[in-house]
Every structure is written in C-alpha cells, then in structure tokens.
Design a protein around this motif. Sequence first.
Motif, PDB file in Angstrom:
ATOM      1  N   ILE A  51       0.845  -1.201   0.000  1.00 46.55           N
ATOM      2  CA  ILE A  51       0.000   0.000   0.000  1.00 46.55           C
ATOM      3  C   ILE A  51       0.880   1.252   0.000  1.00 46.55           C
ATOM      4  O   ILE A  51       0.579   2.222  -0.700  1.00 46.55           O
ATOM      5  N   SER A  52       1.965   1.240   0.725  1.00 46.82           N
ATOM      6  CA  SER A  52       2.897   2.374   0.727  1.00 46.82           C
ATOM      7  C   SER A  52       3.480   2.607  -0.661  1.00 46.82           C
ATOM      8  O   SER A  52       3.594   3.753  -1.108  1.00 46.82           O
ATOM      9  N   ASP A  53       3.848   1.535  -1.336  1.00 47.46           N
ATOM     10  CA  ASP A  53       4.355   1.655  -2.708  1.00 47.46           C
ATOM     11  C   ASP A  53       3.289   2.241  -3.622  1.00 47.46           C
ATOM     12  O   ASP A  53       3.573   3.107  -4.454  1.00 47.46           O
ATOM     13  N   TRP A  54       2.079   1.744  -3.490  1.00 45.32           N
ATOM     14  CA  TRP A  54       0.978   2.265  -4.312  1.00 45.32           C
ATOM     15  C   TRP A  54       0.744   3.741  -4.016  1.00 45.32           C
ATOM     16  O   TRP A  54       0.480   4.524  -4.913  1.00 45.32           O
ATOM     17  N   TYR A  55       0.816   4.111  -2.743  1.00 41.14           N
ATOM     18  CA  TYR A  55       0.627   5.518  -2.363  1.00 41.14           C
ATOM     19  C   TYR A  55       1.689   6.377  -3.045  1.00 41.14           C
ATOM     20  O   TYR A  55       1.378   7.407  -3.643  1.00 41.14           O
ATOM     21  N   PHE A  56       2.919   5.950  -2.961  1.00 44.05           N
ATOM     22  CA  PHE A  56       4.025   6.696  -3.563  1.00 44.05           C
ATOM     23  C   PHE A  56       3.819   6.836  -5.068  1.00 44.05           C
ATOM     24  O   PHE A  56       4.046   7.884  -5.649  1.00 44.05           O
ATOM     25  N   THR A  57       3.362   5.785  -5.713  1.00 42.04           N
ATOM     26  CA  THR A  57       3.205   5.758  -7.162  1.00 42.04           C
ATOM     27  C   THR A  57       1.952   6.483  -7.644  1.00 42.04           C
ATOM     28  O   THR A  57       1.999   7.158  -8.667  1.00 42.04           O
ATOM     29  N   HIS A  58       0.834   6.367  -6.928  1.00 44.58           N
ATOM     30  CA  HIS A  58      -0.448   6.815  -7.468  1.00 44.58           C
ATOM     31  C   HIS A  58      -1.139   7.946  -6.709  1.00 44.58           C
ATOM     32  O   HIS A  58      -2.144   8.466  -7.198  1.00 44.58           O
ATOM     33  N   SER A  59      -0.652   8.345  -5.547  1.00 48.10           N
ATOM     34  CA  SER A  59      -1.390   9.330  -4.743  1.00 48.10           C
ATOM     35  C   SER A  59      -1.522  10.682  -5.433  1.00 48.10           C
ATOM     36  O   SER A  59      -2.566  11.331  -5.333  1.00 48.10           O
ATOM     37  N   ASP A  60      -0.501  11.117  -6.153  1.00 51.63           N
ATOM     38  CA  ASP A  60      -0.573  12.407  -6.825  1.00 51.63           C
ATOM     39  C   ASP A  60      -1.664  12.407  -7.893  1.00 51.63           C
ATOM     40  O   ASP A  60      -2.471  13.338  -7.979  1.00 51.63           O
ATOM     41  N   ALA A  61      -1.722  11.361  -8.702  1.00 49.19           N
ATOM     42  CA  ALA A  61      -2.747  11.269  -9.750  1.00 49.19           C
ATOM     43  C   ALA A  61      -4.143  11.176  -9.132  1.00 49.19           C
ATOM     44  O   ALA A  61      -5.095  11.777  -9.642  1.00 49.19           O
ATOM     45  N   ILE A  62      -4.273  10.452  -8.036  1.00 54.88           N
ATOM     46  CA  ILE A  62      -5.569  10.323  -7.368  1.00 54.88           C
ATOM     47  C   ILE A  62      -5.986  11.658  -6.759  1.00 54.88           C
ATOM     48  O   ILE A  62      -7.143  12.066  -6.868  1.00 54.88           O
ATOM     49  N   LEU A  63      -5.040  12.369  -6.151  1.00 52.81           N
ATOM     50  CA  LEU A  63      -5.332  13.692  -5.605  1.00 52.81           C
ATOM     51  C   LEU A  63      -5.857  14.622  -6.701  1.00 52.81           C
ATOM     52  O   LEU A  63      -6.864  15.305  -6.522  1.00 52.81           O
TER      53      LEU A  63
END
Length: 186
Positions: free
Chosen positions: A13-25
């Motif tokens: 989940i941390s890896d996913w956050y790092f990879t995708h959080s900006d696009a989701i935001l």
Amino acid sequence: MPDMSHDRKKEEISDWYFTHSDAILKFILLIVRDYQQAEDLTQETFVKAYKHYESFKGTSTPKTWLFSVAHNVTVDYLRRNKPIVLFKDFFGSYSVDKNPLPEDIVEIKEESKELYDAISNLKYSYRKIIILRKMKEFSTREAGEILNWSESKVKSTLSRAMVALEKELNKGGNSNEAISKTAKRS
C-alpha cells in the motif's frame, strides 16, 4: 491475491501511495474543487485500500482498483455534502488557501484555465468521464471498471460529454484548441 503478512501488505500500500497518490489527488480535486478536501479524500482512499486490501483480486491493475476506491470515496463525500460542493467556484477555492499550491501538484497552466473552467461547469458524470478517459488516459474498459459502468455507457457518455464540453468552451468565446487537445488524448 494470496494472504500476505501485515508488513508486506503495508509495504505494498505504501508503494501504491508513492506511485499513485498524486494522480488520485488531482482526480479528486477536479471533482470536488477543494484542495484540502481532496487531500483528505486521497488519504481516506488509501486507508480504505489498506482495510479492504483483500478485495483486490489482481484482475485489474492496482491503479485502476485505487481509482475505483477513490471514485467511491468521492461519491460518498458528495452525497453527504452535495449542496456545499455544487456551488463552490472551481478556482475560488484555491484562493482561500493561505499557502499557494505548488505548481507540480496542480499543474493548471494559464492556457488550460479555460478548459478546466469549462470542465468544471459540466454535469458530474461528464466531468468524471472526461477526467478519466481524456485526462488520466484510462482505457474504456478501465474507466468502466472504476465507475462500475458498461463499456458502451462509457463510450456514449464520453461522446455526449465531449459535445457538451465543446458547447461550454464556445459559450465562453474560447477557441476549439483546448477541446482538440483533449479529444486527441487516448
């Protein structure tokens, strides 16, 4: 996905956050038009992804699954706060924030302002499909998975949304340059 240890799940989940959080935001921001709320909903998206990690079966990409979670979290928020959200001015909500947003987070260039204004004036379903298909470049199938729509609904809604966007741009006296750029994307 097979059962995994708590640490491995946390790491994934941390890896996913790092990879995708900006696009989701950015996706959530374009829908709710409030930066602070978009940050909160992004965090809530990843908390739910962690809590419901076992429901990720690996039949879609992690990005598609996370956008689906983000979409559901955002829809829930909008249902709870519909009157407040509907009447907010898209760019006015940024000026309320005393700390200006870094350019790399918002990435709204001056020449794109008209396009974002026009998109923000569209009805919710049109905004969602344009953001997912044309801006975030999800395939028809992926957008359907995220929105829980059939592929034919994605296609027909996108077609109607693009016509509405063109009318909105023309209403403001804007050139068709912005719509052409958006239409050419995947």
